[in-house]
Write an enzyme that holds these catalytic residues in place. Structure first.
Site, PDB file in Angstrom:
ATOM      1  N   CYS A  50       0.822  -1.209   0.000  1.00 29.55           N
ATOM      2  CA  CYS A  50       0.000   0.000   0.000  1.00 29.55           C
ATOM      3  C   CYS A  50       0.859   1.264   0.000  1.00 29.55           C
ATOM      4  O   CYS A  50       0.420   2.316  -0.428  1.00 29.55           O
ATOM      5  CB  CYS A  50      -0.926  -0.003   1.200  1.00 29.55           C
ATOM      6  SG  CYS A  50      -0.042  -0.045   2.733  1.00 29.55           S
ATOM      7  N   SER A 109       9.268   2.490   6.503  1.00 29.38           N
ATOM      8  CA  SER A 109       7.807   2.422   6.533  1.00 29.38           C
ATOM      9  C   SER A 109       7.193   3.700   7.075  1.00 29.38           C
ATOM     10  O   SER A 109       7.830   4.423   7.844  1.00 29.38           O
ATOM     11  CB  SER A 109       7.364   1.261   7.444  1.00 29.38           C
ATOM     12  OG  SER A 109       7.759   0.051   6.882  1.00 29.38           O
ATOM     13  N   GLU A 114       7.175  -1.186  11.665  1.00 28.56           N
ATOM     14  CA  GLU A 114       6.005  -2.079  11.534  1.00 28.56           C
ATOM     15  C   GLU A 114       6.443  -3.415  10.917  1.00 28.56           C
ATOM     16  O   GLU A 114       7.421  -3.479  10.167  1.00 28.56           O
ATOM     17  CB  GLU A 114       4.879  -1.414  10.725  1.00 28.56           C
ATOM     18  CG  GLU A 114       5.266  -0.907   9.355  1.00 28.56           C
ATOM     19  CD  GLU A 114       5.034  -1.884   8.231  1.00 28.56           C
ATOM     20  OE1 GLU A 114       4.360  -2.892   8.468  1.00 28.56           O
ATOM     21  OE2 GLU A 114       5.551  -1.648   7.132  1.00 28.56           O
ATOM     22  N   GLY A 115       5.706  -4.473  11.265  1.00 26.47           N
ATOM     23  CA  GLY A 115       6.156  -5.821  10.927  1.00 26.47           C
ATOM     24  C   GLY A 115       5.666  -6.366   9.594  1.00 26.47           C
ATOM     25  O   GLY A 115       6.290  -7.257   9.032  1.00 26.47           O
ATOM     26  N   LYS A 192      -6.139  -9.617   6.343  1.00 23.72           N
ATOM     27  CA  LYS A 192      -5.169  -9.346   7.407  1.00 23.72           C
ATOM     28  C   LYS A 192      -5.381  -7.969   8.040  1.00 23.72           C
ATOM     29  O   LYS A 192      -5.326  -7.812   9.257  1.00 23.72           O
ATOM     30  CB  LYS A 192      -3.738  -9.415   6.826  1.00 23.72           C
ATOM     31  CG  LYS A 192      -3.354 -10.804   6.361  1.00 23.72           C
ATOM     32  CD  LYS A 192      -1.956 -10.845   5.793  1.00 23.72           C
ATOM     33  CE  LYS A 192      -1.829 -10.296   4.395  1.00 23.72           C
ATOM     34  NZ  LYS A 192      -2.552 -10.997   3.341  1.00 23.72           N
TER      35      LYS A 192
HETATM   36  N1  LIG Z   1      -0.993  -6.039   4.389  1.00 23.94           N
HETATM   37  C1  LIG Z   1      -0.569  -4.841   4.753  1.00 23.94           C
HETATM   38  O1  LIG Z   1       0.440  -4.664   5.451  1.00 23.94           O
HETATM   39  C2  LIG Z   1      -1.353  -3.607   4.371  1.00 23.94           C
HETATM   40  C3  LIG Z   1      -1.063  -2.394   5.012  1.00 23.94           C
HETATM   41  C4  LIG Z   1      -1.821  -1.289   4.696  1.00 23.94           C
HETATM   42  C5  LIG Z   1      -2.822  -1.366   3.749  1.00 23.94           C
HETATM   43  N2  LIG Z   1      -3.040  -2.540   3.118  1.00 23.94           N
HETATM   44  C6  LIG Z   1      -4.088  -2.555   2.110  1.00 23.94           C
HETATM   45  O2  LIG Z   1      -5.247  -3.161   2.696  1.00 23.94           O
HETATM   46  C7  LIG Z   1      -5.967  -3.870   1.686  1.00 23.94           C
HETATM   47  C8  LIG Z   1      -6.179  -5.303   2.157  1.00 23.94           C
HETATM   48  O3  LIG Z   1      -4.926  -5.889   2.409  1.00 23.94           O
HETATM   49  P1  LIG Z   1      -4.833  -7.272   3.229  1.00 23.94           P
HETATM   50  O4  LIG Z   1      -3.369  -7.494   3.438  1.00 23.94           O
HETATM   51  O5  LIG Z   1      -5.758  -7.261   4.376  1.00 23.94           O
HETATM   52  O6  LIG Z   1      -5.378  -8.288   2.087  1.00 23.94           O
HETATM   53  P2  LIG Z   1      -5.891  -9.792   2.264  1.00 23.94           P
HETATM   54  O7  LIG Z   1      -5.498 -10.356   3.573  1.00 23.94           O
HETATM   55  O8  LIG Z   1      -5.478 -10.491   1.018  1.00 23.94           O
HETATM   56  O9  LIG Z   1      -7.485  -9.632   2.242  1.00 23.94           O
HETATM   57  C9  LIG Z   1      -8.117  -9.167   1.107  1.00 23.94           C
HETATM   58  C10 LIG Z   1      -9.565  -8.851   1.429  1.00 23.94           C
HETATM   59  O10 LIG Z   1     -10.114  -8.146   0.314  1.00 23.94           O
HETATM   60  C11 LIG Z   1     -11.265  -8.853  -0.160  1.00 23.94           C
HETATM   61  N3  LIG Z   1     -11.315  -8.673  -1.617  1.00 23.94           N
HETATM   62  C12 LIG Z   1     -10.380  -9.011  -2.528  1.00 23.94           C
HETATM   63  N4  LIG Z   1     -10.780  -8.639  -3.759  1.00 23.94           N
HETATM   64  C13 LIG Z   1     -11.995  -8.056  -3.614  1.00 23.94           C
HETATM   65  C14 LIG Z   1     -12.908  -7.461  -4.509  1.00 23.94           C
HETATM   66  N5  LIG Z   1     -12.650  -7.394  -5.816  1.00 23.94           N
HETATM   67  N6  LIG Z   1     -14.065  -6.941  -4.012  1.00 23.94           N
HETATM   68  C15 LIG Z   1     -14.332  -6.995  -2.695  1.00 23.94           C
HETATM   69  N7  LIG Z   1     -13.510  -7.566  -1.783  1.00 23.94           N
HETATM   70  C16 LIG Z   1     -12.342  -8.072  -2.242  1.00 23.94           C
HETATM   71  C17 LIG Z   1     -11.041 -10.277   0.251  1.00 23.94           C
HETATM   72  O11 LIG Z   1     -12.280 -10.936   0.267  1.00 23.94           O
HETATM   73  P3  LIG Z   1     -12.374 -12.559   0.313  1.00 23.94           P
HETATM   74  O12 LIG Z   1     -12.093 -12.921   1.742  1.00 23.94           O
HETATM   75  O13 LIG Z   1     -13.746 -12.841  -0.107  1.00 23.94           O
HETATM   76  O14 LIG Z   1     -11.319 -13.045  -0.644  1.00 23.94           O
HETATM   77  C18 LIG Z   1     -10.449 -10.070   1.647  1.00 23.94           C
HETATM   78  O15 LIG Z   1     -11.437  -9.750   2.579  1.00 23.94           O
HETATM   79  C19 LIG Z   1      -5.144  -3.748   0.405  1.00 23.94           C
HETATM   80  O16 LIG Z   1      -5.642  -2.684  -0.369  1.00 23.94           O
HETATM   81  C20 LIG Z   1      -3.765  -3.392   0.898  1.00 23.94           C
HETATM   82  O17 LIG Z   1      -3.026  -2.628  -0.050  1.00 23.94           O
HETATM   83  C21 LIG Z   1      -2.357  -3.670   3.423  1.00 23.94           C
END
Ligand SMILES: NC(=O)c1ccc[n+]([C@@H]2O[C@H](COP(=O)([O-])OP(=O)(O)OC[C@H]3O[C@@H](n4cnc5c(N)ncnc54)[C@H](OP(=O)(O)O)[C@@H]3O)[C@@H](O)[C@H]2O)c1
Length: 426
Positions: A50, A109, A114-115, A192
């Site tokens: 992100c 970061s 952050e981890g 996550k």
């Molecule tokens: N990981 C990090 O450190 C971090 C930090 C800051 C921001 N982010 C941002 O936060 C967001 C989520 O990251 P995450 O790491 O939590 O991802 P994740 O664990 O892969 O979870 C993805 C989530 O998004 C849903 N999803 C995926 N495609 C979708 C769509 N087309 N329409 C509606 N829902 C959808 C999934 O639903 P299902 O369960 O149904 O598959 C799941 O709930 C991303 O935009 C990421 O860039 C991540």
């Protein structure tokens, strides 16, 4: 060969630019093969989070390699390069290596220490290998950077109490909204980031939450991890009514297009109440046109900076300690990198001696005649091979281990002259 990184981060580009360049995992294979198809890029992998999009390459020609990555970024984002250029950074060799080590350690970061970034660096390494972008040099670089990131985390306190994007989002909500535990809170997504949001809301005494997710199963799994809380679970068709009845909404899905926008929201929200939305997704889940609705206040990841800033000061000293460790890790990588300079000479020397061995063996066996059994031939073959390996072992090790670049270069040159080597660089 040279290492370079080209990209943009939360320090160089706002979220509206970063989201255009995001390379989600579903298209990582295509993007990696595209990068590797350029003539001056020998190895490539993509770190897309992100807060950053970074392309690490190994190139035989730095100027052209960097130009090819720029071309890729422009095509990928459908933005002319002149528009992207002010946001891009380019780091070469030593600076590129150190940058990846700092990133893996969480020192670059938004939330210092952050981890999550360490697992994202691991993932970039893993996907780069899977899609054949990572070769020997990036493999070693990423392994060393991941080891450095782990070392910083274990040997300093930088990770202790470090906030994540999700905890910063909850902190922002707490600052902006009175009486958080009494708010109607909805979380969109069950991955996550959403799990961390739930965890931090619980820590602030929020007991009831609504979760909306694409699949109900994943929402259930999330709810089961927090038996102490009360959840109301929904799928995406219920998104608008859920948002309309909430005071506070966190959006954290991996959707690549906005899932909430002005016109749809305007039809359902209650005009008398204020709705706060904190969007931690990149690409953003909520279209910027939502800010045109007066009763909605919208925050995105870039708005978390002010919350995070208060948390950073205490970590800066630990970051200095970590930087010193990373210098050591950089020196280790460089020692390995420089040892590669001897590889073509060693290869050439081995080939030359191997040619002599096989020619002389052939002559000797033909002199011994046909009565000499196959079994005896095998013994002689093995013996001559072992002799060569033993003779070459020590000079090979010495040549690669020499830390003094000038003395290693002299030794390489001496070998070229004494053995009349015609080294071909590959
Ligand atoms: N990981 C990090 O450190 C971090 C930090 C800051 C921001 N982010 C941002 O936060 C967001 C989520 O990251 P995450 O790491 O939590 O991802 P994740 O664990 O892969 O979870 C993805 C989530 O998004 C849903 N999803 C995926 N495609 C979708 C769509 N087309 N329409 C509606 N829902 C959808 C999934 O639903 P299902 O369960 O149904 O598959 C799941 O709930 C991303 O935009 C990421 O860039 C991540």
């Amino acid at each position: 060969m040279n290492i370079a990184v080209i990209g943009l981060t939360h320090k160089t580009a706002p979220v509206e630019v970063r989201e255009k360049l995001s390379v989600p995992e579903e298209v990582r294979e295509k993007a990696t093969s595209h990068l590797c198809s350029y003539p001056h890029i020998q190895e490539a992998t993509i770190l897309s989070t992100c807060n950053r999009l970074e392309i690490y390459i190994v190139t035989s020609d730095t100027d052209n390699g960097v130009r090819e990555v720029n071309q890729f970024l422009s095509e990928w984002s459908h933005c002319p390069l002149r528009q992207l250029r002010p946001y891009l950074f380019i780091l070469l060799h030593q600076d590129a290596i150190m940058h990846l080590m700092r990133v893996a350690a969480g020192l670059d970061s938004l939330v210092l220490g952050e981890g999550q970034i360490l697992s994202q660096v691991k993932r970039a390494h893993q996907l780069g290998q899977q899609y054949k972008g990572v070769g020997p040099i990036l493999n070693r670089l990423f392994k060393d950077a991941i080891a450095a990131g782990k070392r910083v985390r274990t040997d300093t306190n930088i990770g202790t109490g470090a906030v994540s994007i999700s905890s910063a989002a909850v902190e922002l909500a707490d600052l902006r909204i009175n009486n958080l535990p009494n708010c109607r809170i909805a979380i969109i997504g069950a991955g996550k980031m959403s799990r961390l949001v739930v965890q931090h809301l619980l820590a602030r005494n929020v007991q009831q939450m609504v979760i909306v997710n694409r699949t109900l199963e994943r929402a259930r799994e999330l709810a089961q991890q927090f038996p102490e809380a009360e959840f109301d679970l929904h799928v995406m068709v219920d998104l608008l009514p859920v948002v309309a009845s909430a005071d506070l909404v966190f959006t954290g899905t991996a959707a690549t297009e906005p899932i909430l926008e002005r016109d749809a929201l305007a039809q359902v929200i209650n005009n008398g109440r204020l709705l706060s939305i904190i969007d931690i997704a990149v690409p953003r889940n909520v279209h910027a046109n939502v800010t045109e609705l007066t009763q909605v206040q919208l925050f995105n990841v870039d708005d978390l900076e002010s919350v995070v800033a208060q948390n950073q000061e205490a970590r800066r000293l630990m970051a200095l300690e970590a930087e010193a460790m990373l210098e050591e890790e950089l020196a280790n990588f460089n020692a390995w990198w420089h040892s590669l300079a001897a590889v073509p000479t060693i290869r050439c020397l081995r080939n030359k001696i191997e040619t002599i061995r096989t020619q002389e063996l052939e002559k000797a066996l033909s002199r011994l005649g046909t009565e000499f059994a196959e079994k005896h031939q095998g013994v002689i073959e093995a013996m001559t091979r072992t002799m060569i390996n033993k003779i070459l072992h020590e000079p090979t090790v010495q040549l690669q281990a020499d830390q003094d670049l000038a003395s290693r270069q002299r030794a390489i040159q001496t070998l070229h002259e004494l053995f009349n080597l015609d080294v071909v660089e590959t």
